[in-house]
Design an enzyme around this catalytic site. Structure first.
Site, PDB file in Angstrom:
ATOM      1  N   LYS A 127      34.742  52.848   0.877  1.00 46.73           N
ATOM      2  CA  LYS A 127      35.357  51.556   1.185  1.00 46.73           C
ATOM      3  C   LYS A 127      35.411  51.318   2.691  1.00 46.73           C
ATOM      4  O   LYS A 127      35.252  50.189   3.146  1.00 46.73           O
ATOM      5  CB  LYS A 127      36.749  51.456   0.565  1.00 46.73           C
ATOM      6  CG  LYS A 127      36.658  51.308  -0.934  1.00 46.73           C
ATOM      7  CD  LYS A 127      37.934  50.927  -1.586  1.00 46.73           C
ATOM      8  CE  LYS A 127      37.662  50.754  -3.086  1.00 46.73           C
ATOM      9  NZ  LYS A 127      38.752  50.322  -3.860  1.00 46.73           N
ATOM     10  N   LYS A 215      28.205  53.751  -8.921  1.00 48.77           N
ATOM     11  CA  LYS A 215      28.985  53.136 -10.006  1.00 48.77           C
ATOM     12  C   LYS A 215      28.944  51.612  -9.924  1.00 48.77           C
ATOM     13  O   LYS A 215      28.817  51.034  -8.837  1.00 48.77           O
ATOM     14  CB  LYS A 215      30.438  53.630  -9.984  1.00 48.77           C
ATOM     15  CG  LYS A 215      31.267  53.121  -8.832  1.00 48.77           C
ATOM     16  CD  LYS A 215      32.753  53.357  -9.085  1.00 48.77           C
ATOM     17  CE  LYS A 215      33.577  52.636  -8.014  1.00 48.77           C
ATOM     18  NZ  LYS A 215      34.941  52.388  -8.358  1.00 48.77           N
ATOM     19  N   LYS A 218      33.164  46.167  -8.475  1.00 47.45           N
ATOM     20  CA  LYS A 218      33.603  44.776  -8.274  1.00 47.45           C
ATOM     21  C   LYS A 218      33.175  44.232  -6.916  1.00 47.45           C
ATOM     22  O   LYS A 218      33.001  43.049  -6.741  1.00 47.45           O
ATOM     23  CB  LYS A 218      35.132  44.729  -8.248  1.00 47.45           C
ATOM     24  CG  LYS A 218      35.822  44.951  -9.522  1.00 47.45           C
ATOM     25  CD  LYS A 218      37.310  44.833  -9.193  1.00 47.45           C
ATOM     26  CE  LYS A 218      38.142  45.824  -9.926  1.00 47.45           C
ATOM     27  NZ  LYS A 218      39.298  46.285  -9.174  1.00 47.45           N
TER      28      LYS A 218
HETATM   29  N1  AQP Z   1      31.776  51.730 -12.890  1.00 50.21           N
HETATM   30  C1  AQP Z   1      32.851  52.136 -13.537  1.00 50.21           C
HETATM   31  N2  AQP Z   1      32.719  52.884 -14.662  1.00 50.21           N
HETATM   32  C2  AQP Z   1      33.820  53.307 -15.340  1.00 50.21           C
HETATM   33  N3  AQP Z   1      35.086  53.014 -14.964  1.00 50.21           N
HETATM   34  C3  AQP Z   1      35.244  52.279 -13.858  1.00 50.21           C
HETATM   35  N4  AQP Z   1      36.340  51.812 -13.224  1.00 50.21           N
HETATM   36  C4  AQP Z   1      35.972  51.107 -12.138  1.00 50.21           C
HETATM   37  N5  AQP Z   1      34.631  51.073 -12.036  1.00 50.21           N
HETATM   38  C5  AQP Z   1      34.157  51.792 -13.080  1.00 50.21           C
HETATM   39  C6  AQP Z   1      37.705  52.057 -13.673  1.00 50.21           C
HETATM   40  O1  AQP Z   1      38.366  50.808 -13.784  1.00 50.21           O
HETATM   41  C7  AQP Z   1      39.744  50.995 -13.471  1.00 50.21           C
HETATM   42  C8  AQP Z   1      40.205  49.954 -12.497  1.00 50.21           C
HETATM   43  O2  AQP Z   1      39.513  50.077 -11.288  1.00 50.21           O
HETATM   44  P1  AQP Z   1      40.169  49.581  -9.934  1.00 50.21           P
HETATM   45  O3  AQP Z   1      40.691  48.234 -10.062  1.00 50.21           O
HETATM   46  O4  AQP Z   1      41.099  50.610  -9.455  1.00 50.21           O
HETATM   47  O5  AQP Z   1      38.975  49.484  -8.988  1.00 50.21           O
HETATM   48  P2  AQP Z   1      37.911  50.499  -8.597  1.00 50.21           P
HETATM   49  O6  AQP Z   1      37.903  51.777  -9.321  1.00 50.21           O
HETATM   50  O7  AQP Z   1      37.956  50.643  -7.152  1.00 50.21           O
HETATM   51  O8  AQP Z   1      36.729  49.672  -9.182  1.00 50.21           O
HETATM   52  P3  AQP Z   1      35.659  48.876  -8.474  1.00 50.21           P
HETATM   53  O9  AQP Z   1      35.019  48.096  -9.538  1.00 50.21           O
HETATM   54  O10 AQP Z   1      34.779  49.765  -7.690  1.00 50.21           O
HETATM   55  O11 AQP Z   1      36.443  47.917  -7.524  1.00 50.21           O
HETATM   56  P4  AQP Z   1      36.290  47.757  -5.978  1.00 50.21           P
HETATM   57  O12 AQP Z   1      34.885  47.417  -5.786  1.00 50.21           O
HETATM   58  O13 AQP Z   1      37.256  46.662  -5.672  1.00 50.21           O
HETATM   59  O14 AQP Z   1      36.649  49.080  -5.396  1.00 50.21           O
HETATM   60  C9  AQP Z   1      39.901  52.420 -12.957  1.00 50.21           C
HETATM   61  O15 AQP Z   1      40.431  53.234 -13.980  1.00 50.21           O
HETATM   62  C10 AQP Z   1      38.498  52.833 -12.644  1.00 50.21           C
HETATM   63  O16 AQP Z   1      38.309  54.233 -12.796  1.00 50.21           O
END
Ligand code: AQP
Length: 347
Positions: A127, A215, A218
């Site tokens: 990040k 992965k 978002k």
């Molecule tokens: N690619 C993924 N595969 C499986 N699980 C996933 N999670 C996120 N991406 C994947 C799970 O979704 C939950 C919520 O995630 P978060 O809101 O904490 O955000 P994050 O993990 O940081 O997800 P993103 O999509 O990568 O968001 P950004 O880009 O904003 O950082 C968690 O349980 C996570 O494990």
């Protein structure tokens, strides 16, 4: 430590319900990775666990957000929980910032967490790089990105959580939560339950459609990386058609075909068909047919899901979230009071 836990029942008595806690940040476009990695498991676990789910808006502001957009997304995430099948008879939903104890406990835990521990977090590195565009320039990276795992630890520990259902990307953060709980317990006496992660094998890590080595995210730069839960049928067909595939033309579920494995995982989780069966179904067929069908499997899941979301009014959802906050407030207050007493604050 068991990383993949299959049951939510109390292992010692086999009787009382274990408590689970988890959340999604209202940032970016919530995608099928969030659903398959986390929310789908919550729906399953709520039948046998005491379940608390949160919209973690305080995590969303670790990067700059448009305030109006944040308000809209916060309600949207709660709608996603409800449309996914979170049942208010079995689970409690609330907004993180409605319970100030999260921030208070986070500050206290900040005083026992170590900078070395935070700087080793892979998500911090990713990040920070995304924010600064360069991993060697950390000067402008917001401090919140650095220590948000401490806030996540506070979220979990505040509710005596025993099991945390998340995607694999959050494993490091659960480990740091366990470390902080153990450190606090050792220094001040038994206070926190040391939680366990709940991660299922197939949904653990849904990879980017445009890059199966990373992965699905978002905050990905290209919208070809993910299928957002509010994508139209047209979007789904367009994105799946363009999804990266491996060399060769066979539809096989093998480690040396990471792009295909990812697509088969999505297909399998949304259709409840084992990967082996999907392999058999497409024997002798090519990518084009497989991708067309995969898009339809996703659309078949998304249509009723989106209908349910559209049926929920913002006002109703906000009411649910406020009621949820009232339900969990005493749990959070009791735990924080216990912590304050232990560390010597005058109550
Ligand atoms: N690619 C993924 N595969 C499986 N699980 C996933 N999670 C996120 N991406 C994947 C799970 O979704 C939950 C919520 O995630 P978060 O809101 O904490 O955000 P994050 O993990 O940081 O997800 P993103 O999509 O990568 O968001 P950004 O880009 O904003 O950082 C968690 O349980 C996570 O494990």
């Amino acid at each position: 430590m068991a990383f993949i836990s299959n049951r939510c029942q109390n292992s010692t008595t086999g009787m009382s319900k274990q408590r689970i806690f988890s959340g999604v940040a209202p940032s970016g476009n919530i995608h099928i990775g969030n659903y398959l990695g986390a929310i789908k498991n919550w729906v399953k676990l709520q039948d046998e666990c005491d379940s608390i789910f949160c919209v973690v808006d305080m995590h969303a502001i670790t990067l700059p957000r448009d305030p109006e957009e944040l308000r809209k997304k916060t309600i949207e995430v709660a709608k996603i929980y409800l449309a996914s099948g979170i049942d208010l008879e079995k689970s409690t939903l609330f907004i993180q910032s409605h319970i100030p104890e999260h921030a208070e406990l986070s500050w206290i835990l900040n005083t026992i967490a170590r900078t070395g521990e935070m700087s080793r977090m892979t998500q911090f590195k990713d990040k920070a790089e995304l924010h600064s565009g360069n991993s060697s320039t950390m000067e402008s990276v917001p401090l919140g990105i650095f220590n948000y795992p401490v806030l996540m630890a506070a979220d979990i520990l505040l509710y005596d959580t025993q099991v945390v259902p998340v995607g694999k990307d959050q494993l490091q953060h659960i480990e740091i939560t366990r470390t902080l709980a153990n450190r606090f317990n050792k220094r001040f006496g038994n206070t926190f339950i040391v939680p366990e992660p709940y991660i299922t094998k197939e949904g653990a890590n849904i990879m980017g459609l445009d890059d199966p080595t990373k992965k699905m995210s978002k905050s990905a730069k290209s919208d070809y990386n993910y299928i957002a839960l509010n994508d139209s049928e047209e979007d789904v067909r367009r994105k799946i058609k363009k999804a990266v595939t491996d060399s060769g033309s066979e539809i096989v579920y093998r480690d040396d075909k990471p792009a295909l494995m990812n697509l088969i995982n999505i297909y399998s989780l949304l259709s409840d068909k084992p990967a082996k069966e999907i392999e058999k179904q497409y024997k002798g067929k090519g990518y084009a047919e497989f991708k067309t069908d995969l898009a339809e499997v996703i659309i078949k899941f998304m249509n009723p899901f989106q209908e349910k979301m559209n049926d929920l009014s913002d006002e109703k959802v906000l009411e649910i979230l406020r009621e949820g906050a009232e339900k969990v407030r005493p749990i959070a207050k009791n735990k924080l009071d216990e912590v304050k007493k232990k560390i010597g604050f005058v109550l």
